[in-house]
Write a protein that holds these residues in place. Structure first.
Motif, PDB file in Angstrom:
ATOM      1  N   ARG A 278      18.938 -30.770   7.592  1.00  8.72           N
ATOM      2  CA  ARG A 278      17.545 -30.349   7.718  1.00  8.72           C
ATOM      3  C   ARG A 278      16.764 -31.327   8.592  1.00  8.72           C
ATOM      4  NH1 ARG A 278      14.129 -26.919   5.174  1.00  8.72           N
ATOM      5  NH2 ARG A 278      11.923 -27.499   5.256  1.00  8.72           N
TER       6      ARG A 278
ATOM      7  N   ASP B 116      12.619 -32.117   9.581  1.00 10.89           N
ATOM      8  CA  ASP B 116      11.207 -31.842   9.271  1.00 10.89           C
ATOM      9  C   ASP B 116      10.310 -32.667  10.172  1.00 10.89           C
ATOM     10  OD1 ASP B 116      11.271 -30.050   6.887  1.00 10.89           O
ATOM     11  OD2 ASP B 116      12.405 -31.732   6.051  1.00 10.89           O
TER      12      ASP B 116
ATOM     13  N   CYS C  11       6.237 -33.786  10.081  1.00 12.00           N
ATOM     14  CA  CYS C  11       5.064 -33.773   9.208  1.00 12.00           C
ATOM     15  C   CYS C  11       3.929 -34.575   9.845  1.00 12.00           C
ATOM     16  CB  CYS C  11       5.395 -34.364   7.830  1.00 12.00           C
ATOM     17  SG  CYS C  11       6.767 -33.556   6.981  1.00 12.00           S
TER      18      CYS C  11
ATOM     19  N   CYS D 242       3.946 -29.735   6.924  1.00 12.08           N
ATOM     20  CA  CYS D 242       5.254 -29.994   7.533  1.00 12.08           C
ATOM     21  C   CYS D 242       5.828 -28.673   8.023  1.00 12.08           C
ATOM     22  CB  CYS D 242       6.237 -30.609   6.530  1.00 12.08           C
ATOM     23  SG  CYS D 242       5.792 -32.225   5.904  1.00 12.08           S
TER      24      CYS D 242
ATOM     25  N   GLY E 266       9.733 -27.217   9.196  1.00 11.39           N
ATOM     26  CA  GLY E 266      11.116 -27.649   9.104  1.00 11.39           C
ATOM     27  C   GLY E 266      12.080 -26.553   9.479  1.00 11.39           C
TER      28      GLY E 266
ATOM     29  N   GLU F 118      16.455 -25.687   8.888  1.00 10.62           N
ATOM     30  CA  GLU F 118      17.677 -26.105   8.236  1.00 10.62           C
ATOM     31  C   GLU F 118      18.798 -25.146   8.581  1.00 10.62           C
ATOM     32  OE1 GLU F 118      16.345 -26.112   4.201  1.00 10.62           O
ATOM     33  OE2 GLU F 118      16.919 -24.015   3.861  1.00 10.62           O
TER      34      GLU F 118
ATOM     35  N   ARG G 170       2.947 -31.440   2.084  1.00  6.74           N
ATOM     36  CA  ARG G 170       3.534 -32.700   1.634  1.00  6.74           C
ATOM     37  C   ARG G 170       2.453 -33.655   1.158  1.00  6.74           C
ATOM     38  NH1 ARG G 170       7.547 -37.015   4.714  1.00  6.74           N
ATOM     39  NH2 ARG G 170       5.697 -37.837   5.727  1.00  6.74           N
TER      40      ARG G 170
ATOM     41  N   GLN H 253       7.309 -32.459  -1.275  1.00 10.05           N
ATOM     42  CA  GLN H 253       6.932 -31.388  -0.365  1.00 10.05           C
ATOM     43  C   GLN H 253       7.510 -30.075  -0.877  1.00 10.05           C
ATOM     44  OE1 GLN H 253       8.613 -32.856   3.323  1.00 10.05           O
ATOM     45  NE2 GLN H 253      10.480 -31.659   3.058  1.00 10.05           N
TER      46      GLN H 253
ATOM     47  N   GLU I 283      10.139 -20.771   2.508  1.00  6.43           N
ATOM     48  CA  GLU I 283      11.169 -20.809   3.542  1.00  6.43           C
ATOM     49  C   GLU I 283      11.456 -19.366   3.959  1.00  6.43           C
ATOM     50  OE1 GLU I 283      12.776 -23.484   4.766  1.00  6.43           O
ATOM     51  OE2 GLU I 283      12.441 -25.109   3.322  1.00  6.43           O
TER      52      GLU I 283
END
Length: 405
Positions: free
Chosen positions: A297, A299, A301, A316, A318, A320, A352, A366, A370
């Motif tokens: 992953r 991220d 932020c 944040c 992200g 993955e 976060r 956080q 998703e």
């Protein structure tokens, strides 16, 4: 909710990281200060530092201290400052340019305060204002032309005011005694009487002296807001995770992470993490299933809000990718089971919160939605029964703790 075994691991990790010296101690400073004419002195520089943080103090001769070397020069009507914090390989050098020396001193003091305490105030705390009067005479008074001390003047018993020039003049003969006939001449049977003394005028009531706040130093502008220097940019730690919607039950797991903080006009952080999580045995009616996910992953932020000195909030984003593995388990109606592995990829938009425990330890949490880019279904074939289908939105929560390097 984190699985008990992962929650215990996170608590033990946070306790181990914070058990030694979670909060920073007071830092002693040994200051070598050199500046051109017209600049504030070394004492003013130290006051600028201590006004921004309670963790800085001047060092005594026999104390271990952080070396602070300040040199301010003048060129083309502007001031340029250079500060060196520490010695040898650990020394850090910063340079600041400003229109006035006061601006440069304030900026260098802020850099020093943030080196001692990354959560130091960007603006110095105003000093307490006490009563002051410039109207009270100095002790001892002034001296007269002959060199002897002049008598002190009582501020309450002021001298009587001069006679009013507009008042009518008293005739010379009006104060003489009258004879039997009422118009005796001067000197005939009576002596001249002095004018009657008028009552002494009352002194004006004493008024309290005004209380005036100290005036600002001439030519000292508001200190600038230089960018926050990046201190201890790397963080290495562990995080626990819980994901809902990826499997029939929550995936619980965790793994290590590395984070880099950078000064991009705001406090930005970039994290790379590896994670393995599993559900344990899931009852699926005629049989059972076990799900395992392994991902990497990334991220990014930004700490946009600081409700407290050691607390920051921000968003944040992200991404993955990895695999999702499902294994069938034998049950009452299932005797022949199989397993399958599918790719996994998703994008996330998370919130976060980060807490700094001194200058060495950071903890954060956080969480948010998703959005899976690969959606698959898991089912039994004989008899046909759907075990799980990945939805369009899943949810995740991560809690981490790390040491700043």
């Amino acid at each position: 909710m984190l699985h008990p075994r992962w929650l215990a691991a996170v608590v033990v990790l946070a306790g181990a990281l914070t058990g030694g010296d979670a909060w920073a101690e007071v830092q002693r400073l040994r200051i070598a200060y050199e500046a051109h004419d017209g600049c504030p002195g070394a004492g003013a520089f130290l006051r600028e530092v201590t006004a921004r943080t309670d963790l800085a103090r001047a060092a005594a001769a026999d104390e271990a201290a952080l070396d602070v070397r300040v040199r301010i020069t003048s060129s083309a009507g502007r001031s340029r400052g250079r500060i060196t914090l520490g010695k040898g390989e650990d020394a850090r050098v910063r340079e600041v340019d400003g229109a006035t020396c006061g601006e440069v001193v304030a900026a260098l003091a802020l850099i020093t305060a943030l080196r001692v305490d990354p959560t130091a105030s960007l603006d110095p705390q105003p000093p307490a204002v006490g009563p002051r009067s410039s109207e009270a005479p100095e002790a001892g008074g002034a001296r007269d032309a002959g060199g002897a001390p002049a008598p002190a003047v009582d501020p309450v018993a002021a001298p009587p005011p001069a006679a009013d020039p507009a008042a009518p003049a008293q005739p010379a003969g009006a104060a003489q005694s009258a004879g039997a006939g009422g118009d005796a001449a001067p000197g005939a049977g009576s002596s001249p009487q002095p004018p009657a003394a008028s009552p002494a005028p009352q002194a004006p009531a004493a008024r309290p002296l005004p209380i005036r706040p100290p005036s600002p130093v001439a030519g000292a502008p508001h200190p600038p807001r230089p960018r926050r220097p990046v201190e201890r940019p790397w963080t290495l730690g562990l995080q626990g995770s819980a994901a809902s919607g990826v499997a029939p039950e929550a995936l619980l797991g965790g793994g290590p992470f590395v984070e880099l903080r950078a000064d991009l006009g705001l406090d930005a952080a970039f994290r790379v993490a590896a994670e393995v999580a599993a559900t344990g045995a899931v009852d699926a009616g005629p049989g059972g299933a076990l799900f395992v996910r392994g991902i990497g992953r990334v991220d990014a932020c930004a700490d946009l809000f600081r409700p407290a000195r050691r607390l920051s909030l921000g968003p944040c984003v992200g991404a993955e990718g990895g695999f999702l593995h499902g294994t069938g388990l034998v049950g009452e109606a299932i005797s022949d089971v199989e397993e399958g592995t599918v790719p996994w990829a998703s994008l996330g938009l998370l919130a976060r919160v980060t807490a700094s425990l001194g200058t060495l330890v950071r903890i954060d949490a956080q969480g948010g939605p998703e959005f899976p880019l690969v959606r698959r279904s898991f089912m039994f074939e004989h008899p046909a029964q759907l075990i799980h289908e990945v939805p369009a939105v899943t949810w995740t929560l991560r809690v981490g703790a790390g040491l700043s390097l």
